[in-house]
Motif scaffolding. Structure first.
Motif, PDB file in Angstrom:
ATOM      1  N   THR A 188      15.149  -3.029   2.118  1.00  0.00           N
ATOM      2  CA  THR A 188      13.881  -3.743   2.244  1.00  0.00           C
ATOM      3  C   THR A 188      14.098  -5.144   2.782  1.00  0.00           C
ATOM      4  O   THR A 188      13.375  -5.602   3.677  1.00  0.00           O
ATOM      5  CB  THR A 188      13.177  -3.800   0.869  1.00  0.00           C
ATOM      6  OG1 THR A 188      12.979  -2.475   0.390  1.00  0.00           O
ATOM      7  CG2 THR A 188      11.855  -4.524   0.961  1.00  0.00           C
ATOM      8  N   ILE A 189      15.108  -5.832   2.269  1.00  0.00           N
ATOM      9  CA  ILE A 189      15.412  -7.195   2.726  1.00  0.00           C
ATOM     10  C   ILE A 189      15.842  -7.177   4.189  1.00  0.00           C
ATOM     11  O   ILE A 189      15.424  -8.032   4.977  1.00  0.00           O
ATOM     12  CB  ILE A 189      16.503  -7.829   1.829  1.00  0.00           C
ATOM     13  CG1 ILE A 189      15.921  -8.116   0.447  1.00  0.00           C
ATOM     14  CG2 ILE A 189      17.064  -9.093   2.453  1.00  0.00           C
ATOM     15  CD1 ILE A 189      16.947  -8.519  -0.587  1.00  0.00           C
ATOM     16  N   GLN A 190      16.660  -6.208   4.576  1.00  0.00           N
ATOM     17  CA  GLN A 190      17.097  -6.114   5.972  1.00  0.00           C
ATOM     18  C   GLN A 190      15.910  -5.874   6.898  1.00  0.00           C
ATOM     19  O   GLN A 190      15.817  -6.473   7.975  1.00  0.00           O
ATOM     20  CB  GLN A 190      18.121  -5.000   6.136  1.00  0.00           C
ATOM     21  CG  GLN A 190      19.472  -5.334   5.568  1.00  0.00           C
ATOM     22  CD  GLN A 190      20.445  -4.160   5.628  1.00  0.00           C
ATOM     23  OE1 GLN A 190      20.032  -3.004   5.711  1.00  0.00           O
ATOM     24  NE2 GLN A 190      21.734  -4.458   5.575  1.00  0.00           N
ATOM     25  N   ALA A 191      14.990  -5.015   6.494  1.00  0.00           N
ATOM     26  CA  ALA A 191      13.814  -4.740   7.320  1.00  0.00           C
ATOM     27  C   ALA A 191      12.956  -6.001   7.446  1.00  0.00           C
ATOM     28  O   ALA A 191      12.448  -6.315   8.530  1.00  0.00           O
ATOM     29  CB  ALA A 191      12.999  -3.599   6.710  1.00  0.00           C
ATOM     30  N   GLU A 192      12.806  -6.725   6.355  1.00  0.00           N
ATOM     31  CA  GLU A 192      12.016  -7.965   6.384  1.00  0.00           C
ATOM     32  C   GLU A 192      12.676  -9.008   7.292  1.00  0.00           C
ATOM     33  O   GLU A 192      11.999  -9.693   8.059  1.00  0.00           O
ATOM     34  CB  GLU A 192      11.869  -8.513   4.957  1.00  0.00           C
ATOM     35  CG  GLU A 192      11.070  -9.773   4.858  1.00  0.00           C
ATOM     36  CD  GLU A 192       9.591  -9.595   5.178  1.00  0.00           C
ATOM     37  OE1 GLU A 192       8.935 -10.602   5.475  1.00  0.00           O
ATOM     38  OE2 GLU A 192       9.096  -8.453   5.146  1.00  0.00           O
ATOM     39  N   MET A 193      14.002  -9.106   7.214  1.00  0.00           N
ATOM     40  CA  MET A 193      14.727 -10.058   8.076  1.00  0.00           C
ATOM     41  C   MET A 193      14.566  -9.679   9.547  1.00  0.00           C
ATOM     42  O   MET A 193      14.373 -10.554  10.397  1.00  0.00           O
ATOM     43  CB  MET A 193      16.217 -10.096   7.702  1.00  0.00           C
ATOM     44  CG  MET A 193      16.498 -10.707   6.350  1.00  0.00           C
ATOM     45  SD  MET A 193      16.139 -12.454   6.294  1.00  0.00           S
ATOM     46  CE  MET A 193      17.361 -13.086   7.397  1.00  0.00           C
ATOM     47  N   ALA A 194      14.646  -8.401   9.869  1.00  0.00           N
ATOM     48  CA  ALA A 194      14.476  -7.955  11.252  1.00  0.00           C
ATOM     49  C   ALA A 194      13.075  -8.284  11.756  1.00  0.00           C
ATOM     50  O   ALA A 194      12.903  -8.745  12.885  1.00  0.00           O
ATOM     51  CB  ALA A 194      14.745  -6.452  11.362  1.00  0.00           C
ATOM     52  N   ARG A 195      12.074  -8.076  10.902  1.00  0.00           N
ATOM     53  CA  ARG A 195      10.698  -8.391  11.284  1.00  0.00           C
ATOM     54  C   ARG A 195      10.532  -9.892  11.507  1.00  0.00           C
ATOM     55  O   ARG A 195       9.910 -10.332  12.471  1.00  0.00           O
ATOM     56  CB  ARG A 195       9.719  -7.925  10.203  1.00  0.00           C
ATOM     57  CG  ARG A 195       8.260  -8.066  10.620  1.00  0.00           C
ATOM     58  CD  ARG A 195       7.310  -7.853   9.467  1.00  0.00           C
ATOM     59  NE  ARG A 195       7.484  -8.800   8.380  1.00  0.00           N
ATOM     60  CZ  ARG A 195       7.080 -10.075   8.398  1.00  0.00           C
ATOM     61  NH1 ARG A 195       6.488 -10.557   9.468  1.00  0.00           N
ATOM     62  NH2 ARG A 195       7.266 -10.861   7.366  1.00  0.00           N
ATOM     63  N   MET A 196      11.145 -10.697  10.643  1.00  0.00           N
ATOM     64  CA  MET A 196      11.054 -12.149  10.785  1.00  0.00           C
ATOM     65  C   MET A 196      11.741 -12.614  12.075  1.00  0.00           C
ATOM     66  O   MET A 196      11.242 -13.505  12.763  1.00  0.00           O
ATOM     67  CB  MET A 196      11.676 -12.838   9.571  1.00  0.00           C
ATOM     68  CG  MET A 196      10.828 -12.708   8.309  1.00  0.00           C
ATOM     69  SD  MET A 196      11.631 -13.362   6.831  1.00  0.00           S
ATOM     70  CE  MET A 196      11.829 -15.068   7.270  1.00  0.00           C
ATOM     71  N   GLN A 197      12.893 -12.009  12.404  1.00  0.00           N
ATOM     72  CA  GLN A 197      13.584 -12.369  13.643  1.00  0.00           C
ATOM     73  C   GLN A 197      12.729 -12.026  14.855  1.00  0.00           C
ATOM     74  O   GLN A 197      12.643 -12.812  15.805  1.00  0.00           O
ATOM     75  CB  GLN A 197      14.930 -11.641  13.735  1.00  0.00           C
ATOM     76  CG  GLN A 197      15.985 -12.202  12.818  1.00  0.00           C
ATOM     77  CD  GLN A 197      17.277 -11.411  12.879  1.00  0.00           C
ATOM     78  OE1 GLN A 197      17.288 -10.246  13.287  1.00  0.00           O
ATOM     79  NE2 GLN A 197      18.360 -12.024  12.463  1.00  0.00           N
TER      80      GLN A 197
END
Length: 109
Positions: free
Chosen positions: A50-59
């Motif tokens: 979940t954190i990785q997906a959120e980071m990718a979306r933020m990038q």
């Protein structure tokens, strides 16, 4: 008297057995089971995804914002100069004119 010592020893051994059984029971209730550990591991793995997906979306959002900002700056520079010339291109042209006319650069002052 020997029988009395035997009874005393047996009493102490029985007390030790009870203490050991109590400690075993406490350890059984306090220690996590394998299934508890697997469940915890699955929860942590899920949270990481979940954190990785959120980071990718933020990038991605940040990249899009930077592209939009660059576009806005180019449009602003074009509008300010008036004829669609970007300020960096104008600065380059002024530099070439200074060199061509052997004029001192304003950057030296």
């Amino acid at each position: 008297m020997a029988e009395q010592h035997e009874n005393l020893v047996l009493e102490h051994l029985r007390g030790l057995r009870r203490d050991i059984d109590d400690i075993k029971q406490t350890l059984r209730t306090d220690m996590a089971t394998k299934s508890d550990l697997h469940s915890l591991r699955a929860d942590v793995a899920s949270d990481l995804l979940t954190i990785q997906a959120e980071m990718a979306r933020m990038q991605k959002d940040t990249r899009e914002q930077i592209v939009g900002l660059r576009r806005a700056v180019v449009e602003y520079h074009s509008a300010v100069v008036g004829h669609g010339i970007i300020i960096s291109e104008l600065e380059e042209r002024v530099r070439r004119l200074e060199q061509h006319l052997n004029l001192p650069s304003l950057e030296r002052h």
